[in-house]
Scaffold this motif. Structure first.
Motif, PDB file in Angstrom:
ATOM      1  N   VAL A 153     -75.294-110.629   9.227  1.00 53.39           N
ATOM      2  CA  VAL A 153     -76.677-110.258   8.920  1.00 53.39           C
ATOM      3  C   VAL A 153     -76.850-108.747   9.052  1.00 53.39           C
ATOM      4  O   VAL A 153     -77.452-108.100   8.190  1.00 53.39           O
ATOM      5  CB  VAL A 153     -77.665-111.020   9.833  1.00 53.39           C
ATOM      6  CG1 VAL A 153     -79.097-110.535   9.613  1.00 53.39           C
ATOM      7  CG2 VAL A 153     -77.566-112.519   9.590  1.00 53.39           C
ATOM      8  N   GLU A 154     -76.297-108.164  10.101  1.00 51.40           N
ATOM      9  CA  GLU A 154     -76.381-106.705  10.279  1.00 51.40           C
ATOM     10  C   GLU A 154     -75.698-105.964   9.138  1.00 51.40           C
ATOM     11  O   GLU A 154     -76.217-104.963   8.641  1.00 51.40           O
ATOM     12  CB  GLU A 154     -75.769-106.281  11.614  1.00 51.40           C
ATOM     13  CG  GLU A 154     -76.671-106.516  12.792  1.00 51.40           C
ATOM     14  CD  GLU A 154     -77.958-105.713  12.746  1.00 51.40           C
ATOM     15  OE1 GLU A 154     -77.984-104.585  12.202  1.00 51.40           O
ATOM     16  OE2 GLU A 154     -78.972-106.210  13.250  1.00 51.40           O
ATOM     17  N   LYS A 155     -74.565-106.453   8.710  1.00 53.73           N
ATOM     18  CA  LYS A 155     -73.862-105.830   7.579  1.00 53.73           C
ATOM     19  C   LYS A 155     -74.721-105.912   6.319  1.00 53.73           C
ATOM     20  O   LYS A 155     -74.823-104.951   5.559  1.00 53.73           O
ATOM     21  CB  LYS A 155     -72.503-106.506   7.356  1.00 53.73           C
ATOM     22  CG  LYS A 155     -71.695-105.863   6.257  1.00 53.73           C
ATOM     23  CD  LYS A 155     -70.326-106.486   6.133  1.00 53.73           C
ATOM     24  CE  LYS A 155     -69.549-105.698   5.100  1.00 53.73           C
ATOM     25  NZ  LYS A 155     -68.719-106.479   4.250  1.00 53.73           N
ATOM     26  N   TYR A 156     -75.341-107.063   6.097  1.00 55.37           N
ATOM     27  CA  TYR A 156     -76.211-107.232   4.929  1.00 55.37           C
ATOM     28  C   TYR A 156     -77.383-106.253   5.011  1.00 55.37           C
ATOM     29  O   TYR A 156     -77.752-105.641   4.004  1.00 55.37           O
ATOM     30  CB  TYR A 156     -76.716-108.678   4.842  1.00 55.37           C
ATOM     31  CG  TYR A 156     -77.483-108.937   3.574  1.00 55.37           C
ATOM     32  CD1 TYR A 156     -76.825-109.326   2.418  1.00 55.37           C
ATOM     33  CD2 TYR A 156     -78.866-108.776   3.521  1.00 55.37           C
ATOM     34  CE1 TYR A 156     -77.518-109.549   1.239  1.00 55.37           C
ATOM     35  CE2 TYR A 156     -79.569-108.991   2.354  1.00 55.37           C
ATOM     36  CZ  TYR A 156     -78.889-109.376   1.213  1.00 55.37           C
ATOM     37  OH  TYR A 156     -79.579-109.574   0.052  1.00 55.37           O
ATOM     38  N   ILE A 157     -77.957-106.096   6.193  1.00 60.49           N
ATOM     39  CA  ILE A 157     -79.063-105.150   6.364  1.00 60.49           C
ATOM     40  C   ILE A 157     -78.601-103.738   6.027  1.00 60.49           C
ATOM     41  O   ILE A 157     -79.284-103.012   5.298  1.00 60.49           O
ATOM     42  CB  ILE A 157     -79.635-105.224   7.796  1.00 60.49           C
ATOM     43  CG1 ILE A 157     -80.401-106.536   7.999  1.00 60.49           C
ATOM     44  CG2 ILE A 157     -80.548-104.020   8.075  1.00 60.49           C
ATOM     45  CD1 ILE A 157     -80.825-106.802   9.441  1.00 60.49           C
ATOM     46  N   GLU A 158     -77.445-103.351   6.533  1.00 63.07           N
ATOM     47  CA  GLU A 158     -76.905-102.015   6.243  1.00 63.07           C
ATOM     48  C   GLU A 158     -76.759-101.781   4.743  1.00 63.07           C
ATOM     49  O   GLU A 158     -77.104-100.723   4.235  1.00 63.07           O
ATOM     50  CB  GLU A 158     -75.518-101.847   6.878  1.00 63.07           C
ATOM     51  CG  GLU A 158     -75.515-101.420   8.307  1.00 63.07           C
ATOM     52  CD  GLU A 158     -74.090-101.237   8.805  1.00 63.07           C
ATOM     53  OE1 GLU A 158     -73.264-100.644   8.075  1.00 63.07           O
ATOM     54  OE2 GLU A 158     -73.813-101.684   9.925  1.00 63.07           O
ATOM     55  N   GLU A 159     -76.233-102.766   4.042  1.00 61.52           N
ATOM     56  CA  GLU A 159     -75.936-102.632   2.617  1.00 61.52           C
ATOM     57  C   GLU A 159     -77.158-102.786   1.720  1.00 61.52           C
ATOM     58  O   GLU A 159     -77.121-102.406   0.553  1.00 61.52           O
ATOM     59  CB  GLU A 159     -74.872-103.653   2.223  1.00 61.52           C
ATOM     60  CG  GLU A 159     -73.533-103.398   2.884  1.00 61.52           C
ATOM     61  CD  GLU A 159     -72.527-104.508   2.668  1.00 61.52           C
ATOM     62  OE1 GLU A 159     -72.884-105.573   2.104  1.00 61.52           O
ATOM     63  OE2 GLU A 159     -71.362-104.328   3.087  1.00 61.52           O
ATOM     64  N   ASN A 160     -78.240-103.373   2.252  1.00 59.27           N
ATOM     65  CA  ASN A 160     -79.422-103.675   1.430  1.00 59.27           C
ATOM     66  C   ASN A 160     -80.713-103.286   2.142  1.00 59.27           C
ATOM     67  O   ASN A 160     -81.748-103.930   1.969  1.00 59.27           O
ATOM     68  CB  ASN A 160     -79.453-105.173   1.105  1.00 59.27           C
ATOM     69  CG  ASN A 160     -78.221-105.627   0.367  1.00 59.27           C
ATOM     70  OD1 ASN A 160     -78.112-105.457  -0.830  1.00 59.27           O
ATOM     71  ND2 ASN A 160     -77.271-106.184   1.104  1.00 59.27           N
ATOM     72  N   ARG A 161     -80.659-102.225   2.940  1.00 64.11           N
ATOM     73  CA  ARG A 161     -81.776-101.861   3.825  1.00 64.11           C
ATOM     74  C   ARG A 161     -83.115-101.765   3.093  1.00 64.11           C
ATOM     75  O   ARG A 161     -84.110-102.307   3.555  1.00 64.11           O
ATOM     76  CB  ARG A 161     -81.487-100.553   4.561  1.00 64.11           C
ATOM     77  CG  ARG A 161     -82.628-100.192   5.522  1.00 64.11           C
ATOM     78  CD  ARG A 161     -82.254 -99.096   6.472  1.00 64.11           C
ATOM     79  NE  ARG A 161     -81.135 -99.419   7.319  1.00 64.11           N
ATOM     80  CZ  ARG A 161     -81.221-100.101   8.461  1.00 64.11           C
ATOM     81  NH1 ARG A 161     -82.384-100.541   8.884  1.00 64.11           N
ATOM     82  NH2 ARG A 161     -80.159-100.342   9.179  1.00 64.11           N
ATOM     83  N   ASP A 162     -83.162-101.077   1.959  1.00 65.12           N
ATOM     84  CA  ASP A 162     -84.446-100.889   1.266  1.00 65.12           C
ATOM     85  C   ASP A 162     -85.078-102.219   0.862  1.00 65.12           C
ATOM     86  O   ASP A 162     -86.255-102.456   1.124  1.00 65.12           O
ATOM     87  CB  ASP A 162     -84.281 -99.993   0.036  1.00 65.12           C
ATOM     88  CG  ASP A 162     -84.012 -98.542   0.395  1.00 65.12           C
ATOM     89  OD1 ASP A 162     -84.291 -98.133   1.547  1.00 65.12           O
ATOM     90  OD2 ASP A 162     -83.517 -97.816  -0.478  1.00 65.12           O
ATOM     91  N   ALA A 163     -84.289-103.088   0.235  1.00 62.04           N
ATOM     92  CA  ALA A 163     -84.821-104.383  -0.211  1.00 62.04           C
ATOM     93  C   ALA A 163     -85.246-105.245   0.970  1.00 62.04           C
ATOM     94  O   ALA A 163     -86.290-105.907   0.921  1.00 62.04           O
ATOM     95  CB  ALA A 163     -83.787-105.120  -1.055  1.00 62.04           C
ATOM     96  N   VAL A 164     -84.457-105.214   2.037  1.00 61.29           N
ATOM     97  CA  VAL A 164     -84.774-106.022   3.221  1.00 61.29           C
ATOM     98  C   VAL A 164     -86.061-105.518   3.874  1.00 61.29           C
ATOM     99  O   VAL A 164     -86.943-106.306   4.225  1.00 61.29           O
ATOM    100  CB  VAL A 164     -83.590-106.024   4.217  1.00 61.29           C
ATOM    101  CG1 VAL A 164     -83.994-106.669   5.537  1.00 61.29           C
ATOM    102  CG2 VAL A 164     -82.396-106.746   3.618  1.00 61.29           C
ATOM    103  N   GLU A 165     -86.183-104.200   4.024  1.00 60.55           N
ATOM    104  CA  GLU A 165     -87.396-103.652   4.634  1.00 60.55           C
ATOM    105  C   GLU A 165     -88.626-103.940   3.788  1.00 60.55           C
ATOM    106  O   GLU A 165     -89.671-104.308   4.317  1.00 60.55           O
ATOM    107  CB  GLU A 165     -87.256-102.153   4.872  1.00 60.55           C
ATOM    108  CG  GLU A 165     -86.416-101.828   6.080  1.00 60.55           C
ATOM    109  CD  GLU A 165     -86.464-100.364   6.463  1.00 60.55           C
ATOM    110  OE1 GLU A 165     -87.383 -99.638   6.032  1.00 60.55           O
ATOM    111  OE2 GLU A 165     -85.570 -99.942   7.218  1.00 60.55           O
ATOM    112  N   LYS A 166     -88.507-103.800   2.482  1.00 58.86           N
ATOM    113  CA  LYS A 166     -89.648-104.088   1.602  1.00 58.86           C
ATOM    114  C   LYS A 166     -90.066-105.544   1.727  1.00 58.86           C
ATOM    115  O   LYS A 166     -91.257-105.853   1.813  1.00 58.86           O
ATOM    116  CB  LYS A 166     -89.302-103.757   0.149  1.00 58.86           C
ATOM    117  CG  LYS A 166     -89.293-102.277  -0.136  1.00 58.86           C
ATOM    118  CD  LYS A 166     -88.914-102.003  -1.570  1.00 58.86           C
ATOM    119  CE  LYS A 166     -88.792-100.504  -1.807  1.00 58.86           C
ATOM    120  NZ  LYS A 166     -88.272-100.198  -3.138  1.00 58.86           N
ATOM    121  N   ALA A 167     -89.107-106.440   1.742  1.00 55.11           N
ATOM    122  CA  ALA A 167     -89.434-107.860   1.871  1.00 55.11           C
ATOM    123  C   ALA A 167     -90.035-108.158   3.245  1.00 55.11           C
ATOM    124  O   ALA A 167     -90.977-108.944   3.357  1.00 55.11           O
ATOM    125  CB  ALA A 167     -88.191-108.705   1.629  1.00 55.11           C
TER     126      ALA A 167
END
Length: 75
Positions: A50-64
């Motif tokens: 999950v942390e790796k996914y957050i690192e790689e997709n931070r903008d989309a995750v934060e927006k969601a």
């Protein structure tokens, strides 16, 4: 029975959940510490993924997490 979620969808959901708590500074809250491990277990994920996914997709995750972006594949 519902369609099985892809790994990407599972990671996105767990990442958004975690980020929503993180943005509020609530990662140490009892609610997060109760809910998040159960989500990881149910989705068969680990926190490192999950942390790796957050690192790689931070903008989309934060927006969601802020409630401004639909989940992947829902448009």
């Amino acid at each position: 029975m519902g369609k099985a979620k892809s790994l990407k969808d599972k990671l996105f959901g767990a990442a958004v959940l975690k980020m929503s708590f993180r943005l509020r500074g609530d990662e140490e809250s009892p609610a997060f510490r109760f809910v998040y491990p159960g989500v990881l277990r149910d989705l068969e994920l680990d926190d490192a993924a999950v942390e790796k996914y957050i690192e790689e997709n931070r903008d989309a995750v934060e927006k969601a997490a802020r409630g401004s972006t639909p989940a992947p594949g829902t448009r």
